[in-house]
Design a protein around this motif. Structure first.
Motif, PDB file in Angstrom:
ATOM      1  N   SER A 474      42.206  46.394  33.838  1.00 36.90           N
ATOM      2  CA  SER A 474      41.271  45.693  32.958  1.00 36.90           C
ATOM      3  C   SER A 474      41.878  44.398  32.445  1.00 36.90           C
ATOM      4  CB  SER A 474      40.871  46.591  31.784  1.00 36.90           C
ATOM      5  OG  SER A 474      40.225  47.767  32.236  1.00 36.90           O
ATOM      6  N   ALA A 478      40.576  40.651  33.359  1.00 36.93           N
ATOM      7  CA  ALA A 478      40.159  39.782  32.250  1.00 36.93           C
ATOM      8  C   ALA A 478      40.773  38.389  32.398  1.00 36.93           C
ATOM      9  CB  ALA A 478      40.559  40.406  30.918  1.00 36.93           C
ATOM     10  N   ARG A 483      35.089  41.541  33.579  1.00 43.88           N
ATOM     11  CA  ARG A 483      35.137  42.656  32.636  1.00 43.88           C
ATOM     12  C   ARG A 483      34.843  43.953  33.362  1.00 43.88           C
ATOM     13  NH1 ARG A 483      31.308  45.257  29.239  1.00 43.88           N
ATOM     14  NH2 ARG A 483      32.327  46.299  27.466  1.00 43.88           N
TER      15      ARG A 483
END
Length: 671
Positions: A474, A478, A483
């Protein structure tokens, strides 16, 4: 019932999947999950990934040791719990890949479990390859694998005429075998005379990864006898499908055809799709010498320029291969589909088939792209076209269910008559997708039926990504502007779609892939994350994969009604060890294939020094960046070789930034 769940977890004393609890207690899975959630809320039970245990439970764990180059390691647990960190000082003689029993001793500052190896249960390797050295009156092997000890003492026998610096192979003798305090090696052979020696490199890879070459004579004799046995009695009792338009689709150089398909249009407008798989279990009897050798090999290994088959060629390329114009025994999955690819029903039968044609991916691809069909394909043209349309409906349905589709380019390494390297991209996307979807369908249906009947099997499982991997993924996504909403197949698919067509698409796909666990074999159905399947197994390649052969035995016994309690109990008792062994052999085969492919890619690069190619930035580190060429060759560009500026690594954007020019080298950039 909540107390019964608690007591069962207490007795097992290890992380347990809700499916196991449901089966053991005779409850629905939804009921078990509700009871577990209540126990978690009360603090009586804790969740470990997809399993549950009592707090502080699982102090002794079993798994494979994954060593880092710096000396420490992780025990990848068989029960699906979090990887156990083991400091170098606590390894107790365990080596990379060994199956070990370890004790959880505490946790570090990050909350990560820390432990120590208690004992080695199974060694991962028998041989080592490296450089011969002489020092202090002894012969030493300096292994090529940096995860092994830097030197291993060798017995002197056979080394009198071998010069120092030679590349050699040695058989490893561990303390538990010899009674000595340290491991030592027994010289096996010298590998080549130096320089670029393809045969020596191939031999080194075979030895290093404990691959098996020659078949024992007893296994060969059994194979010859099985191949000569008349088919008469079998033909009479099987469902006769020889009149159906059955055909195979494989690579141009394939010889072991273990799957064939057919299409039949039914009067009500639906379709019968047949997936016919070679009945290898008819020829390879459980417990025979041939079966023991197939188990030991686990899988066929496809090295550049060489194949190490799981079965002798008299079977794999002979009576088991579904060649055209010959009667062949098969286990068939006959599926009824509507025009939208919905499964309306299916049957599993022992059959006899006769293939009409041996088609290649290349000719089917050309036809689906609009070319006129060749002589072999012409009578089957409409069937192939309809099967392709149905396969795309099946694919669309899988996508709607959340399946993840990675689209990495595949490159095949081929060697010319003089050893020259050819790196050939595989491009027959439509033809391969057609066959892949039908095989996935058959595997899924067989898995579902065996699971619904509560029969033992070897399932192909792919568990959810770990919490640590998901968090790291994640954060990395990012930085690239994406996302990731949840650790679900649908969320992964959403990110892949968002990146499609953008420069960083391949990098995003690589990050997603690296976050996933490795698929493995297991005696229980735990689902398949990547395919978004509840139940899945391997059924369609029994010539080259041992788990498929095992599944065929269960299916055949089910069809014949010969599922005795004694047989079922034996399978339930032995399948966990078979699953673990098959997973290990698969990893060894993949590592060998990958290592030898990298060697030949390096040979290709050497032969093209000074030439200019376009490529994609596939990785960025503080010392430079990696570039991947379209033919699969990947290389490092050190930042000091960049003469236009001084570059600094920016971990937030995973890029190198030029201090003077402001130029930024990013993941996914074309160079």
């Amino acid at each position: 019932m909540k107390q019964a769940v608690y007591q069962h977890l207490k007795r097992r004393n290890r992380p347990t999947h809700p499916k196991e609890l449901a089966r053991a207690l005779g409850l629905k899975r939804s009921e078990v999950r509700g009871l577990l959630n209540e126990l978690v809320a009360e603090g009586k039970v804790e969740r470990v990934r997809s399993r549950y245990q009592l707090p502080g439970g699982g102090k002794l764990v079993t798994g494979r040791l994954d060593l880092a180059r710096d000396g420490y390691g992780f025990v990848v647990r068989e029960d699906g719990g979090p990887d156990l960190f083991v400091p170098e000082a606590r390894l107790r003689g365990a080596w990379h890949g060994d199956r070990v029993e370890a004790r959880v001793t505490g946790a570090d500052r990050r909350g990560r479990e820390v432990g120590e190896v208690v004992r080695v249960l199974e060694r991962a390797r028998r041989n080592a390859v490296g450089t011969l050295r002489f020092a202090r009156g002894y012969a030493w092997l300096s292994p090529e694998d940096p995860r092994l000890p830097p030197r291993i003492k060798l017995k002197p026998e056979g080394l009198a005429l071998v010069p120092e610096g030679s590349r050699v192979a040695a058989r490893l003798v561990f303390p538990e075998e010899s009674g000595e305090r340290e491991v030592y090696g027994v010289f096996l052979e010298r590998l080549g005379e130096g320089g670029d020696d393809v045969e020596a490199e191939t031999r080194a890879v075979i030895l290093k990864h404990d691959l098996r070459e020659a078949f024992p004579e007893e296994a060969l004799a059994e194979a010859r006898r099985a191949a000569r046995a008349p088919l008469g009695p079998e033909l009479d009792r099987r469902e006769d499908l020889r009149a159906l338009p059955v055909f195979t689709v494989d690579g141009a150089d394939a010889k072991d055809f273990d799957d064939a398909v057919h299409l039949r249009r039914l009067e009500d407008g639906t379709f019968e799709v047949g997936v016919h798989i070679a009945d290898v279990a008819h020829y390879v009897k459980e417990g025979s010498a041939l079966d023991r050798e197939a188990f030991a090999r686990g899988t066929s290994v496809y090295l550049p320029g060489r194949v190490l088959p799981m079965l002798p060629e008299v079977l794999s390329n002979g009576v088991c291969s579904l060649v055209p114009g010959e009667d062949r025994l098969a286990v068939s999955v006959l599926v009824r589909l509507d025009r939208e690819g919905r499964v309306l029903g299916h049957r599993l039968v022992e059959s006899v088939i006769r293939s009409r044609a041996r088609l290649t991916y290349a000719e089917v691809e050309a036809f689906l792209e609009g070319a006129a069909p060749g002589e072999a394909l012409r009578p089957l043209a409409e069937d192939v076209r309809t099967l392709f349309l149905l396969s795309q409906r099946l694919r669309a349905r899988r996508e709607a269910e959340g399946a993840i589709f990675f689209d990495f380019p595949e490159v095949k390494v081929e060697l010319g008559p003089k050893g020259e390297v050819h790196l050939i991209p595989i491009r027959e996307e439509k033809a391969r997708s057609l066959i892949e979807e039908l095989m996935l369908l058959a595997n899924r249906l067989v898995a579902g039926e065996l699971e619904a009947r509560g029969l033992p099997a070897l399932f192909r499982v792919h568990e959810d990504p770990s919490e640590d991997r998901f968090r790291e993924l994640s954060e990395a996504l990012a930085r690239l502007g994406y996302r990731l909403e949840a650790p679900t197949p649908a969320a992964y698919q959403k990110v892949l779609k968002a990146a499609a067509g953008r420069p960083e698409a391949e990098v995003v796909a690589t990050l997603l892939l690296r976050s996933l666990k490795l698929a493995r074999y297991a005696e229980e159905s735990l689902g398949h994350f990547g395919l978004a399947f509840r139940d899945y197994l391997h059924f369609t390649s029994p010539i080259r994969r041992y788990p498929d052969l095992v599944v065929h035995r269960v299916v055949k016994a089910m069809i014949r009604g010969r599922l005795s309690e004694e047989k079922l109990e034996r399978w339930r008792r032995t399948f966990p060890q078979v699953a673990e062994h098959a997973s290990v052999r698969e990893r060894l085969a993949e590592a060998a294939e990958r290592e030898l492919a990298k060697y030949h890619q390096a040979r290709w690069a050497r032969d093209h020094l000074g030439e200019v190619f376009e490529g994609t930035v596939s990785g960025v580190q503080s010392f430079g960046f990696f570039v991947l060429l379209p033919n699969g060759v990947e290389g490092l560009v050190r930042k000091e070789s960049l003469g236009d500026d001084f570059y600094v690594y920016d971990p937030e954007t995973l890029s190198l930034l030029g201090e003077r020019t402001g130029r930024r080298i990013r993941l996914g950039e074309r160079l």
